[in-house]
Design an enzyme around this catalytic site. Sequence first.
Site, PDB file in Angstrom:
ATOM      1  N   ALA A 185       0.844  -1.197   0.000  1.00 40.28           N
ATOM      2  CA  ALA A 185       0.000   0.000   0.000  1.00 40.28           C
ATOM      3  C   ALA A 185       0.881   1.250   0.000  1.00 40.28           C
ATOM      4  O   ALA A 185       0.665   2.178  -0.778  1.00 40.28           O
ATOM      5  CB  ALA A 185      -0.916  -0.014   1.218  1.00 40.28           C
ATOM      6  N   ARG A 188      -5.646  -3.118  10.810  1.00 39.98           N
ATOM      7  CA  ARG A 188      -5.881  -3.385  12.232  1.00 39.98           C
ATOM      8  C   ARG A 188      -5.379  -2.267  13.144  1.00 39.98           C
ATOM      9  O   ARG A 188      -5.987  -1.997  14.164  1.00 39.98           O
ATOM     10  CB  ARG A 188      -5.233  -4.713  12.628  1.00 39.98           C
ATOM     11  CG  ARG A 188      -6.094  -5.883  12.194  1.00 39.98           C
ATOM     12  CD  ARG A 188      -5.397  -7.175  12.422  1.00 39.98           C
ATOM     13  NE  ARG A 188      -4.067  -7.159  11.797  1.00 39.98           N
ATOM     14  CZ  ARG A 188      -3.325  -8.232  11.590  1.00 39.98           C
ATOM     15  NH1 ARG A 188      -3.768  -9.411  11.955  1.00 39.98           N
ATOM     16  NH2 ARG A 188      -2.152  -8.142  11.026  1.00 39.98           N
ATOM     17  N   LYS A 222      -1.308 -11.428  -6.032  1.00 43.48           N
ATOM     18  CA  LYS A 222      -0.733 -12.735  -5.804  1.00 43.48           C
ATOM     19  C   LYS A 222      -0.056 -12.759  -4.426  1.00 43.48           C
ATOM     20  O   LYS A 222       0.264 -11.688  -3.924  1.00 43.48           O
ATOM     21  CB  LYS A 222       0.241 -13.077  -6.910  1.00 43.48           C
ATOM     22  CG  LYS A 222       1.599 -12.390  -6.786  1.00 43.48           C
ATOM     23  CD  LYS A 222       2.492 -12.884  -7.876  1.00 43.48           C
ATOM     24  CE  LYS A 222       3.790 -12.147  -7.877  1.00 43.48           C
ATOM     25  NZ  LYS A 222       4.689 -12.359  -6.777  1.00 43.48           N
ATOM     26  N   LYS A 254       3.009  -3.037 -17.008  1.00 41.25           N
ATOM     27  CA  LYS A 254       4.249  -2.354 -17.411  1.00 41.25           C
ATOM     28  C   LYS A 254       4.131  -1.902 -18.864  1.00 41.25           C
ATOM     29  O   LYS A 254       3.632  -2.637 -19.714  1.00 41.25           O
ATOM     30  CB  LYS A 254       5.457  -3.276 -17.223  1.00 41.25           C
ATOM     31  CG  LYS A 254       5.712  -3.558 -15.734  1.00 41.25           C
ATOM     32  CD  LYS A 254       7.113  -3.989 -15.467  1.00 41.25           C
ATOM     33  CE  LYS A 254       7.282  -4.403 -14.019  1.00 41.25           C
ATOM     34  NZ  LYS A 254       7.870  -3.380 -13.168  1.00 41.25           N
ATOM     35  N   HIS A 306       4.631 -13.614 -13.516  1.00 40.46           N
ATOM     36  CA  HIS A 306       5.115 -12.522 -14.362  1.00 40.46           C
ATOM     37  C   HIS A 306       5.670 -13.028 -15.700  1.00 40.46           C
ATOM     38  O   HIS A 306       5.281 -12.557 -16.764  1.00 40.46           O
ATOM     39  CB  HIS A 306       6.206 -11.718 -13.648  1.00 40.46           C
ATOM     40  CG  HIS A 306       5.766 -11.126 -12.342  1.00 40.46           C
ATOM     41  ND1 HIS A 306       4.464 -10.782 -12.085  1.00 40.46           N
ATOM     42  CD2 HIS A 306       6.452 -10.804 -11.208  1.00 40.46           C
ATOM     43  CE1 HIS A 306       4.371 -10.276 -10.866  1.00 40.46           C
ATOM     44  NE2 HIS A 306       5.565 -10.292 -10.314  1.00 40.46           N
ATOM     45  N   ARG A 351      14.163 -11.432 -24.933  1.00 41.79           N
ATOM     46  CA  ARG A 351      15.142 -11.513 -26.020  1.00 41.79           C
ATOM     47  C   ARG A 351      14.660 -12.540 -27.040  1.00 41.79           C
ATOM     48  O   ARG A 351      14.424 -13.702 -26.698  1.00 41.79           O
ATOM     49  CB  ARG A 351      16.509 -11.931 -25.485  1.00 41.79           C
ATOM     50  CG  ARG A 351      17.170 -10.805 -24.732  1.00 41.79           C
ATOM     51  CD  ARG A 351      18.530 -11.181 -24.208  1.00 41.79           C
ATOM     52  NE  ARG A 351      19.161  -9.980 -23.694  1.00 41.79           N
ATOM     53  CZ  ARG A 351      20.045  -9.260 -24.365  1.00 41.79           C
ATOM     54  NH1 ARG A 351      20.473  -9.636 -25.534  1.00 41.79           N
ATOM     55  NH2 ARG A 351      20.538  -8.155 -23.837  1.00 41.79           N
ATOM     56  N   LEU A 402      16.989  -3.812 -32.043  1.00 33.69           N
ATOM     57  CA  LEU A 402      17.153  -4.966 -32.925  1.00 33.69           C
ATOM     58  C   LEU A 402      18.621  -5.047 -33.296  1.00 33.69           C
ATOM     59  O   LEU A 402      19.197  -4.065 -33.793  1.00 33.69           O
ATOM     60  CB  LEU A 402      16.297  -4.752 -34.173  1.00 33.69           C
ATOM     61  CG  LEU A 402      16.318  -5.856 -35.210  1.00 33.69           C
ATOM     62  CD1 LEU A 402      15.783  -7.162 -34.654  1.00 33.69           C
ATOM     63  CD2 LEU A 402      15.459  -5.445 -36.422  1.00 33.69           C
TER      64      LEU A 402
HETATM   65  C1  BG6 Z   1       6.857  -9.076  -7.095  1.00 33.29           C
HETATM   66  C2  BG6 Z   1       7.676 -10.122  -6.408  1.00 33.29           C
HETATM   67  O1  BG6 Z   1       5.718  -9.635  -7.676  1.00 33.29           O
HETATM   68  O2  BG6 Z   1       7.632  -8.440  -8.101  1.00 33.29           O
HETATM   69  C3  BG6 Z   1       8.961  -9.545  -5.848  1.00 33.29           C
HETATM   70  O3  BG6 Z   1       6.911 -10.715  -5.373  1.00 33.29           O
HETATM   71  C4  BG6 Z   1       9.705  -8.771  -6.900  1.00 33.29           C
HETATM   72  O4  BG6 Z   1       9.774 -10.574  -5.308  1.00 33.29           O
HETATM   73  C5  BG6 Z   1       8.784  -7.790  -7.612  1.00 33.29           C
HETATM   74  O5  BG6 Z   1      10.754  -8.073  -6.260  1.00 33.29           O
HETATM   75  C6  BG6 Z   1       9.484  -7.139  -8.784  1.00 33.29           C
HETATM   76  O6  BG6 Z   1       8.683  -6.130  -9.319  1.00 33.29           O
HETATM   77  P1  BG6 Z   1       9.322  -4.930 -10.140  1.00 33.29           P
HETATM   78  O7  BG6 Z   1       8.147  -4.202 -10.681  1.00 33.29           O
HETATM   79  O8  BG6 Z   1      10.134  -4.137  -9.178  1.00 33.29           O
HETATM   80  O9  BG6 Z   1      10.171  -5.563 -11.189  1.00 33.29           O
END
Ligand code: BG6
Length: 489
Positions: free
Chosen positions: A18, A46, A149, A183, A241, A347, A385
């Site tokens: 947060a 809390r 997650k 992103k 990811h 890549r 490239l």
């Molecule tokens: C999170 C992972 O989802 O993504 C972390 O739980 C990781 O371990 C993070 O550090 C990386 O995110 P970013 O946006 O900083 O690449």
Amino acid sequence: NEESAVTITVVGASGDLAKKKIFPALFHLYYEDCLPKHFTVFGYARSKMTDEEFRNMVSKTLTCRIDKRENCSEKMDEFLRRCFYHSGQYDSEENFVELDKKLREQEGGRISNRLYYLSIPPNIFIDAVRCASSSASSVNGWTRVIVEKPFGRDSESSAALTRGLKQYLEEDQIFRIDHYLGKELVENLSVLRFSNLIFEPLWSRQYIRNVQLIFSEDFGTEGRGGYFDHYGIIRDILQNHLLQILAIFAMETPVSLKAEDIRNEKVKVLRSMKPLLLENVAIGQYKSHTRGGITYPAYTDDKTVPKGSRTPTFAAAALFIDNARWDGVPFLMKAGKALHTKRAEIRVQFRHVPGNLYNKSFGTDLDQATNELVIRLQPDEAIYLKINNKVPGLGMRLDNSHLNLHYAARYSKEIPDAYERLLLDAIEGERRLFIRSDELDVAWELFTPVLKEMEEKKIIPEYYPYGSRGPVGAHYLAAKYNLRWGDMY
Ligand code: BG6
């Protein structure tokens, strides 16, 4: 609707996510005038806090990014005046009823649209959703819930979580975040592929030799070991990811840009993946390393990590898609903590030029210099490239140069944080960048068997020094397919 109210309740408001991501992102949306006219932010957690104390806490998380942004501090004050706090337990209906009362006061009788952001551990998701939904039963606008997650640890726990949530929510109310989808360069992947003539025709086994998805961080778990050790790098990065990027990279052309059309294609390609075999996985864990007089800690030196843990902090995997487009093309993934650099990139290594005239005539070693498309997601976003080019001069010498789209040089506008994009989409009801439950199921189906096998066989990770390029196991894995990691050269 201009006259409806939107309240964003951050459940778990005093947590790390947060503070680091959600409040700053909301403020930037506010600054950019992207939030609805009648919006309020509620913190729920809390710890006891007054609204003033909460505003004070939030204010410390806000930045103007660029120092001289116009009116930034006025905007911050305005934003903070829209922030409120309620303290309560995550499993107390009574506390959520009190929250509901405060929400109503702020909504002032308007149609009320509510977004709950569950920034809490998954074991309390369902309690919180149950309590929030029982108190908000008479809301006449929309109610949406963002969840972060980990969505479980394996297929079974993920399915149980989904079942639990669906007791209280419809699928279209659940917004599962994978922040990599927010992103900028991940969003751009489809633009690159589908709105340029020159890439899509090459996007297949015919021209692509392999695809590499690389994530590295130059720091360790740093106090997050309690969470991390329970999951490990495969669940933390690869299963979500990197797999999400793979799905967007490899999917067929969707019927339209509508969320369901895109997600249908992602599910289809994920369902076409071959089971991931243990022999196609290499794991590592960072160990202590002294460099320049500084000793960097081992993973197991982190006080929040159980002693003697064998949880991988690095993993590489070779995956295959069993369809006409990708048959036989290795998709190599690797992710690691405490490596030499912080970077995330895609890549794409193309095949060699058949019967290369220049190889034959000049004996140049172009094998090392095949065309490669690099999409650097972060930092210093770029798409380049690698091409073979004649070195200017009277002789005939070739080198491998870059056609480079460097974002900082090309665009003056700063790149928004992933959470800004995703929060805005959730407020607008746009689901394109959120994970549907069937996508989540297939992602777990792919990784659960190998994770179980690794745990049963107690596979020991290969130790690599903090700040290094990772374990050699990753190289062996690539070499098995006659490949090399593109980020090593
Ligand atoms: C999170 C992972 O989802 O993504 C972390 O739980 C990781 O371990 C993070 O550090 C990386 O995110 P970013 O946006 O900083 O690449």
